[in-house]
Every structure is written in structure tokens, then in C-alpha cells.
Design an enzyme around this catalytic site. Structure first.
Site, PDB file in Angstrom:
ATOM      1  N   ASP A  12      41.851  37.794  42.500  1.00  0.00           N
ATOM      2  CA  ASP A  12      41.995  38.881  41.513  1.00  0.00           C
ATOM      3  C   ASP A  12      41.908  38.406  40.072  1.00  0.00           C
ATOM      4  OD1 ASP A  12      42.394  40.598  43.665  1.00  0.00           O
ATOM      5  OD2 ASP A  12      44.564  40.317  43.623  1.00  0.00           O
ATOM      6  N   GLY A  14      39.326  38.471  38.236  1.00  0.00           N
ATOM      7  CA  GLY A  14      38.321  39.219  37.480  1.00  0.00           C
ATOM      8  C   GLY A  14      36.908  38.755  37.846  1.00  0.00           C
ATOM      9  N   LYS A  15      36.761  38.207  39.058  1.00  0.00           N
ATOM     10  CA  LYS A  15      35.438  37.706  39.494  1.00  0.00           C
ATOM     11  C   LYS A  15      34.393  38.818  39.475  1.00  0.00           C
ATOM     12  CE  LYS A  15      37.334  36.500  43.394  1.00  0.00           C
ATOM     13  NZ  LYS A  15      38.758  36.734  43.055  1.00  0.00           N
ATOM     14  N   GLY A  16      34.813  40.023  39.954  1.00  0.00           N
ATOM     15  CA  GLY A  16      33.870  41.143  40.020  1.00  0.00           C
ATOM     16  C   GLY A  16      33.311  41.466  38.646  1.00  0.00           C
ATOM     17  N   GLY A  39      38.828  42.697  46.832  1.00  0.00           N
ATOM     18  CA  GLY A  39      38.657  43.925  46.061  1.00  0.00           C
ATOM     19  C   GLY A  39      38.164  43.502  44.693  1.00  0.00           C
ATOM     20  N   HIS A  40      36.896  43.766  44.402  1.00  0.00           N
ATOM     21  CA  HIS A  40      36.295  43.320  43.140  1.00  0.00           C
ATOM     22  C   HIS A  40      36.007  44.558  42.288  1.00  0.00           C
ATOM     23  CE1 HIS A  40      34.862  39.282  45.050  1.00  0.00           C
ATOM     24  NE2 HIS A  40      36.161  39.478  45.124  1.00  0.00           N
ATOM     25  N   GLN A 198      38.466  35.811  46.974  1.00  0.00           N
ATOM     26  CA  GLN A 198      39.785  35.167  46.917  1.00  0.00           C
ATOM     27  C   GLN A 198      39.797  34.107  45.799  1.00  0.00           C
ATOM     28  OE1 GLN A 198      38.375  35.539  50.471  1.00  0.00           O
ATOM     29  NE2 GLN A 198      39.157  37.545  49.983  1.00  0.00           N
ATOM     30  N   THR A 293      44.940  46.840  48.761  1.00  0.00           N
ATOM     31  CA  THR A 293      46.140  47.347  49.430  1.00  0.00           C
ATOM     32  C   THR A 293      47.045  48.153  48.504  1.00  0.00           C
ATOM     33  OG1 THR A 293      47.293  45.304  48.875  1.00  0.00           O
ATOM     34  CG2 THR A 293      46.205  45.381  51.035  1.00  0.00           C
ATOM     35  N   ARG A 297      51.141  43.249  42.249  1.00  0.00           N
ATOM     36  CA  ARG A 297      50.914  41.797  42.280  1.00  0.00           C
ATOM     37  C   ARG A 297      52.118  41.079  41.673  1.00  0.00           C
ATOM     38  NH1 ARG A 297      45.026  42.808  39.816  1.00  0.00           N
ATOM     39  NH2 ARG A 297      43.933  43.347  41.727  1.00  0.00           N
ATOM     40  N   ASP A 325      43.584  39.601  26.572  1.00  0.00           N
ATOM     41  CA  ASP A 325      44.051  40.774  25.806  1.00  0.00           C
ATOM     42  C   ASP A 325      45.458  41.213  26.208  1.00  0.00           C
ATOM     43  OD1 ASP A 325      42.270  41.363  28.181  1.00  0.00           O
ATOM     44  OD2 ASP A 325      43.318  43.281  28.018  1.00  0.00           O
ATOM     45  N   SER A 405      37.193  36.851  28.529  1.00  0.00           N
ATOM     46  CA  SER A 405      37.172  38.293  28.740  1.00  0.00           C
ATOM     47  C   SER A 405      38.418  38.893  28.105  1.00  0.00           C
ATOM     48  CB  SER A 405      37.131  38.574  30.251  1.00  0.00           C
ATOM     49  OG  SER A 405      37.365  39.935  30.508  1.00  0.00           O
ATOM     50  N   VAL A 406      38.215  39.931  27.293  1.00  0.00           N
ATOM     51  CA  VAL A 406      39.333  40.504  26.534  1.00  0.00           C
ATOM     52  C   VAL A 406      39.523  41.991  26.850  1.00  0.00           C
ATOM     53  CG1 VAL A 406      39.303  38.804  24.688  1.00  0.00           C
ATOM     54  CG2 VAL A 406      37.795  40.784  24.530  1.00  0.00           C
TER      55      VAL A 406
HETATM   56  P1  GDP Z   1      38.594  40.085  41.428  1.00  0.00           P
HETATM   57  O1  GDP Z   1      39.131  40.268  42.806  1.00  0.00           O
HETATM   58  O2  GDP Z   1      38.672  38.665  40.972  1.00  0.00           O
HETATM   59  O3  GDP Z   1      37.231  40.662  41.237  1.00  0.00           O
HETATM   60  O4  GDP Z   1      39.574  40.893  40.455  1.00  0.00           O
HETATM   61  P2  GDP Z   1      40.153  42.384  40.723  1.00  0.00           P
HETATM   62  O5  GDP Z   1      39.091  43.363  40.463  1.00  0.00           O
HETATM   63  O6  GDP Z   1      40.874  42.437  42.010  1.00  0.00           O
HETATM   64  O7  GDP Z   1      41.293  42.446  39.635  1.00  0.00           O
HETATM   65  C1  GDP Z   1      41.017  42.249  38.283  1.00  0.00           C
HETATM   66  C2  GDP Z   1      41.496  43.498  37.509  1.00  0.00           C
HETATM   67  O8  GDP Z   1      41.535  43.186  36.134  1.00  0.00           O
HETATM   68  C3  GDP Z   1      40.563  44.673  37.627  1.00  0.00           C
HETATM   69  O9  GDP Z   1      41.309  45.852  37.514  1.00  0.00           O
HETATM   70  C4  GDP Z   1      39.628  44.514  36.416  1.00  0.00           C
HETATM   71  O10 GDP Z   1      39.085  45.764  35.977  1.00  0.00           O
HETATM   72  C5  GDP Z   1      40.591  43.979  35.402  1.00  0.00           C
HETATM   73  N1  GDP Z   1      40.046  43.038  34.408  1.00  0.00           N
HETATM   74  C6  GDP Z   1      39.052  42.133  34.535  1.00  0.00           C
HETATM   75  N2  GDP Z   1      38.934  41.395  33.404  1.00  0.00           N
HETATM   76  C7  GDP Z   1      39.884  41.837  32.560  1.00  0.00           C
HETATM   77  C8  GDP Z   1      40.285  41.474  31.226  1.00  0.00           C
HETATM   78  O11 GDP Z   1      39.761  40.555  30.609  1.00  0.00           O
HETATM   79  N3  GDP Z   1      41.325  42.174  30.690  1.00  0.00           N
HETATM   80  C9  GDP Z   1      41.959  43.175  31.352  1.00  0.00           C
HETATM   81  N4  GDP Z   1      42.956  43.806  30.741  1.00  0.00           N
HETATM   82  N5  GDP Z   1      41.607  43.553  32.604  1.00  0.00           N
HETATM   83  C10 GDP Z   1      40.595  42.891  33.190  1.00  0.00           C
HETATM   84  P1  IMO Z   2      39.811  38.958  45.833  1.00  0.00           P
HETATM   85  O1  IMO Z   2      38.426  38.561  46.263  1.00  0.00           O
HETATM   86  C1  IMO Z   2      44.121  38.410  46.170  1.00  0.00           C
HETATM   87  C2  IMO Z   2      45.663  37.323  50.133  1.00  0.00           C
HETATM   88  C3  IMO Z   2      46.499  38.339  50.880  1.00  0.00           C
HETATM   89  C4  IMO Z   2      47.416  37.431  51.680  1.00  0.00           C
HETATM   90  C5  IMO Z   2      46.478  36.266  52.042  1.00  0.00           C
HETATM   91  C6  IMO Z   2      45.889  36.353  53.438  1.00  0.00           C
HETATM   92  O2  IMO Z   2      39.944  40.385  45.463  1.00  0.00           O
HETATM   93  O3  IMO Z   2      40.313  38.014  44.791  1.00  0.00           O
HETATM   94  P2  IMO Z   2      44.023  37.905  54.534  1.00  0.00           P
HETATM   95  O4  IMO Z   2      43.999  39.400  54.740  1.00  0.00           O
HETATM   96  O5  IMO Z   2      42.870  37.378  53.755  1.00  0.00           O
HETATM   97  O6  IMO Z   2      44.248  37.151  55.824  1.00  0.00           O
HETATM   98  O7  IMO Z   2      45.361  37.652  53.657  1.00  0.00           O
HETATM   99  O8  IMO Z   2      45.441  36.277  51.083  1.00  0.00           O
HETATM  100  N1  IMO Z   2      44.323  37.800  49.696  1.00  0.00           N
HETATM  101  C7  IMO Z   2      44.007  38.089  48.427  1.00  0.00           C
HETATM  102  N2  IMO Z   2      44.769  38.093  47.312  1.00  0.00           N
HETATM  103  N3  IMO Z   2      42.797  38.671  46.097  1.00  0.00           N
HETATM  104  C8  IMO Z   2      42.031  38.646  47.206  1.00  0.00           C
HETATM  105  O9  IMO Z   2      40.689  38.800  47.167  1.00  0.00           O
HETATM  106  C9  IMO Z   2      42.637  38.379  48.452  1.00  0.00           C
HETATM  107  N4  IMO Z   2      42.175  38.290  49.716  1.00  0.00           N
HETATM  108  C10 IMO Z   2      43.220  37.925  50.465  1.00  0.00           C
HETATM  109  O10 IMO Z   2      47.228  39.156  49.990  1.00  0.00           O
HETATM  110  O11 IMO Z   2      48.425  36.908  50.847  1.00  0.00           O
HETATM  111 MG    MG Z   3      40.527  41.436  43.822  1.00  0.00          MG
END
Ligand code: GDP
Ligand code: IMO
Ligand code: MG
Length: 422
Positions: A12, A14-16, A39-40, A198, A293, A297, A325, A405-406
Site C-alpha cells: 500500500d 502507492g505502487k498503483g 488493491g492498487h 504487496q 478489505t 491500516r 503531503d 508524490s505529494v
Molecule cells: P498500492 O497498493 O501500493 O498501490 O497502494 P494503495 O492504492 O493500496 O494505497 C495507497 C493510497 O494512497 C491510495 O488511496 C492512493 O490514492 C493514495 N496515495 C498515493 N500516493 C499518495 C500521496 O502521495 N499522498 C496521498 N495523500 N495519498 C496518496
Molecule cells: P498491495 O499490492 C497490504 C497482507 C494481508 C496479510 C498478509 C497475508 O495493495 O500493496 P494474503 O491474503 O496475501 O495471504 O495476506 O499480507 N497483504 C497486504 N497488505 N497491501 C497488499 O497488497 C497486501 N496483500 C496482502 O493483510 O497481513
Molecule cells: Mg494496496
């Protein structure tokens, strides 16, 4: 040029957002690991998209996206994600492919995953998407790959409920299937982005085992799950937040103490009350709730011990810092620069879960910048205090920060050095 994007923390990061941003200059985007546990999020033009299986380049109409060999694919989740995109006007026909070596998630694996985690004395807190079970079936050599859908003997030998589940999806999956190695060889001059899921600390080998996921979320996974050799990868980028988050259970040495009344507060410098309110502040300002889910966090200080470990074990060429930010309004910022474990100061990331659970963060303080960073057009416009925080991290991790990223929008991205150039 082949560029890899991995998460350098517990997911999580911010890869997406970053893959979407960099995909502008790519032709092909290959997701190389994980499944619908990911979840990206991408925010563009006021629209927000949450992707679980489809690579984050899909929003550009001309990009080809591939679900790589290291992924585990739930057909129902895949087809509902494609429908969601189509319903929102994103055409996916003819540009989404799946490696014929990717494994399939069956409904019964999802049930076993949920039951097994609920039955654990110390649950991992999985996403309940059948991920660990599918990867263990793969390791046990009992998994089902996309290519196996055309292998009659294998399909005939399946349990009837598994076959009945797969049969209605088989033709559509086969039509999307591709030999990824030859596909990439054929496009050897293309700009290719390899998108991880992940993060390093959730990687089966590098992470905080057993509190990890089961795929290869490390940089090496881009080669294995992307069907290329490790020397074919030109640049490795590690995405990290200006602080730390984690969903699910497991050690988190720099976690904010959320319990205002707890006797077991770790930090003598920071009052329990202020850590608890910092935790609430970061969760609300950074919108720190899981995309897959919806779970809140867990939040904590940036853990530089863990980040430096991620840089070294993944040959990260350049870091991408996100969520800076979120700290815009704070007077003071802290980051963890070592662990105190049983009276000793440790600067390397330990494998032992009991050490990680016992670790108290050694915090270093930085002045806040008290300005809205999203108004800055380039790095030179950043306040000095923000630059000092960034440049300290670069020195500590011996790795440059090429992108900052801000904000969550595509536009809120400061490029110091593009991975596509030089
Ligand atoms: P990923 O799993 O690595 O793709 O990240 P997620 O999408 O699960 O979670 C990142 C969250 O932070 C998302 O809601 C994005 O829209 C948000 N996000 C990404 N970059 C930034 C940033 O630089 N600042 C803020 N405030 N939110 C961000
Ligand atoms: P992205 O790509 C954050 C965590 C789960 C749990 C552990 C094992 O969005 O960054 P699993 O269902 O994979 O067997 O769960 O890994 N987990 C993540 N946490 N971002 C993710 O993906 C995750 N994918 C799995 O919460 O602790
Ligand atoms: Mg995610």
C-alpha cells in the site's frame, strides 16, 4: 528499457499511482506477483479506480497489460474487474493478456484460506482471497495453470467441482493467454514496466515470516514472474511512504502506540497521548484504510532500518517517496533509525519475530515544513525542511529518491529523475 516497481514496505505504498504515472512512457505493463489480495488505487481527473488483478497501466487506451507468471488469478475476480472497467468506459478488449504459466485460484482455496487463518492460534490476518493456498498448491505441484486448461488429462483428473467451476471460464481465459517469455522477446525494444504487488516486508523470503503473503513481491520476483532473466531488468524502483503502514498482523517496530492508557508504552520521548493522536491524524489524513478489505491500516513512523534493508536486498536503484503531503501540517517529524532490543542498539533488520516484537524504535527528529507541498511544481520549490527529511533518507539508505508524490492525484507527482532517462 525495463523498469521494475516494487513496494519497499508492507504494501500500500502507492505502487498503483506510480505505475500509472510512469506507464505514460511505457508500452507494456506486466504485473508479476500476487493476486486479488492487492488493491492498487489510481486517481485521475477526479475519478478513482481500485485495481486488484489488472496492471495499473490499463487506464491508458493504447497500453498492453499482462498478468504475469508469478500471479495467482481468481477468474471470477478477474472478469468482474474487467466488467467494472468496461462499465466505466475503459476498453480492455484485445489488450489484456495472461501468462500461460500463471496459476488459478479456485473457490475452495478461498474457503480453506479463510478457515485456516481463523483457526490459527495467531492469525496472519490474510485478505481471504485464497492466495496462500494457491501458492502452496503450486509448490506442492498440484496447482492449475492457465496452460493446463488445454491439457485434457489434467482437466479430466480434477475433482468434478473444480472442473465445473473452471469449464465456463476456460475459453475466455485461453483466449487471453500468452507465452510471456516469447511475447517479451518479441517486444524486446519496448519500454516495459514490471509492477509488483504487496511489498518487500510481505515477501515470502525477505519479509517478516510467517506474517507475510505468499508470492514474490521482491525485485527478483519481477524476473521470475515476468518471464525474463534478472540481467534484462534495467532499473529497480522501490516505493515507500513518508511514514509506515501495515494491514493484518505481525511485527511493526515503529508502530504508533494507539492505546492512550497502556502501561506498555515503548517510547519515553513521546507521550502515549500524542502518539495515539498522531496515529489517528495519519490514518485520517492519509486515508489509511485497506483497498481490498476496508480494514484500518496500522500506522507508524517511517522505519529506515527496514527501508535500508529493502534497498539492499532488492538492489533498489532509486526510491519513490509517497504521502509526504500527509506531514504538511506537523511541527515535528520523526523517523526510526535503529532498534533497541534488550538493551542493545541494532541497525540491521532482524529475522527473529520475537526480536522484532521486542524492538523499540530509536527515533530521530526533523523539523516540519508547515506548508502545502502539492503547490510545488518542482523539487527546487520544496521548503528546506522537506528537502532535509528527503536527503537524510537518501544518505541513510544510500539510495537516491527520484520521485516524490505529494498527493493521490496523477498531477501531484514531482520527478527529480525519470527512470526512463539515463
Ligand atoms: P498500492 O497498493 O501500493 O498501490 O497502494 P494503495 O492504492 O493500496 O494505497 C495507497 C493510497 O494512497 C491510495 O488511496 C492512493 O490514492 C493514495 N496515495 C498515493 N500516493 C499518495 C500521496 O502521495 N499522498 C496521498 N495523500 N495519498 C496518496
Ligand atoms: P498491495 O499490492 C497490504 C497482507 C494481508 C496479510 C498478509 C497475508 O495493495 O500493496 P494474503 O491474503 O496475501 O495471504 O495476506 O499480507 N497483504 C497486504 N497488505 N497491501 C497488499 O497488497 C497486501 N496483500 C496482502 O493483510 O497481513
Ligand atoms: Mg494496496
Amino acid at each position: 528499457m525495463k523498469v521494475v516497481i516494487i513496494g519497499a514496505q508492507w504494501g500500500d505504498e502507492g505502487k498503483g499511482k506510480i505505475v500509472d504515472y510512469l506507464a505514460n512512457e511505457a508500452q507494456i505493463i506486466v504485473r508479476f506477483s500476487g493476486g486479488a489480495n492487492a488493491g492498487h488505487t489510481i486517481v485521475s481527473g477526479g475519478e478513482e479506480y481500485a485495481l486488484h488483478l489488472i496492471p495499473s497501466g490499463i487506464l491508458y487506451p493504447d497500453k498492453i497489460v499482462v498478468l504475469g507468471a508469478g500471479m495467482v488469478i481468481d477468474p471470477q475476480a478477474l472478469f468482474s474487474e474487467l466488467s467494472m472497467l468496461n462499465d466505466r468506459g475503459i476498453k480492455t478488449e484485445g489488450r489484456v493478456f495472461i501468462s500461460d504459466r500463471a496459476h488459478l485460484v479456485l473457490p475452495r482455496y478461498i474457503e480453506i484460506d479463510k478457515q485456516r487463518d481463523a483457526g490459527r492460534k495467531k492469525p496472519i490476518g490474510t485478505t481471504g482471497r485464497g492466495i496462500g493456498i494457491t501458492y502452496s498448491m503450486k509448490s506442492d505441484r498440484d496447482g492449475i495453470r492457465i496452460a493446463d486448461l488445454s491439457w485434457k488429462e489434467k482437466m479430466d483428473d480434477l475433482e468434478s467441482s473444480d472442473r465445473e467451476f473452471l469449464e465456463p471460464h476456460a475459453d475466455r481465459l485461453k483466449a487471453m493467454s500468452v507465452d510471456l517469455a516469447s511475447f517479451i522477446k518479441h517486444h524486446c525494444n519496448a519500454q516495459i514496466l514490471f509492477e509488483g504487488a504487496q511489498g518487500v516486508l510481505l515477501d515470502l523470503d525477505n519479509g517478516t515470516y510467517p506474517y507475510v503473503s505468499s508470492g514474490m513481491s521482491c525485485a527478483a520476483g519481477a524476473a521470475v514472474g515476468g518471464c525474463v532473466g534478472p540481467r534484462a531488468l534495467d532499473k529497480i524502483l522501490g516505493v515507500f511512504k513518508a511514514y509506515s503502514t501495515r494491514v493484518g498482523n505481525g511485527p511493526f517496530p515503529s508502530e504508533f502506540d494507539e492505546d492512550e492508557g497502556s502501561e506498555a508504552s515503548r517510547s519515553s520521548e513521546v507521550s502515549r497521548k500524542s502518539e495515539a493522536s498522531l496515529s489517528r491524524f495519519v490514518r485520517n489524513t492519509g486515508r489509511e484504510y485497506g483497498v481490498t478489505t476496508g480494514r484500518p491500516r496500522r500506522c507508524g513512523y517511517l522505519d529506515l532500518v527496514a527501508l535500508r534493508y529493502a534497498c539492499f536486498t532488492n538492489s533498489i536503484d532509486s526510491l519513490v517517496m509517497t504521502h509526504l503531503d500527509v506531514y504538511d501540517t506537523l511541527d515535528e517529524i520523526k523517523a526510526c533509525v535503529a532498534y533497541r532490543i534488550g538493551g542493545r542498539v541494532i541497525e540491521d533488520f532482524p529475522a527473529s519475530i520475537s526480536d522484532l516484537n521486542a524492538a523499540e524504535p530509536v527515533l530521530r527528529s526533523f523539523p516540519g515544513w508547515k506548508r502545502k507541498l502539492s503547490g510545488c511544481l518542482n523539487y527546487e520549490e520544496f521548503p528546506t525542511a522537506a528537502m532535509e527529511y528527503i536527503e537524510f533518507i537518501e544518505r541513510f539508505c544510500e539510495t537516491p529518491i527520484g520521485i516524490v508524490s505529494v498527493g493521490y492525484d496523477r498531477k501531484e507527482t514531482i520527478i527529480r529523475k525519470s527512470p526512463w532517462r539515463g
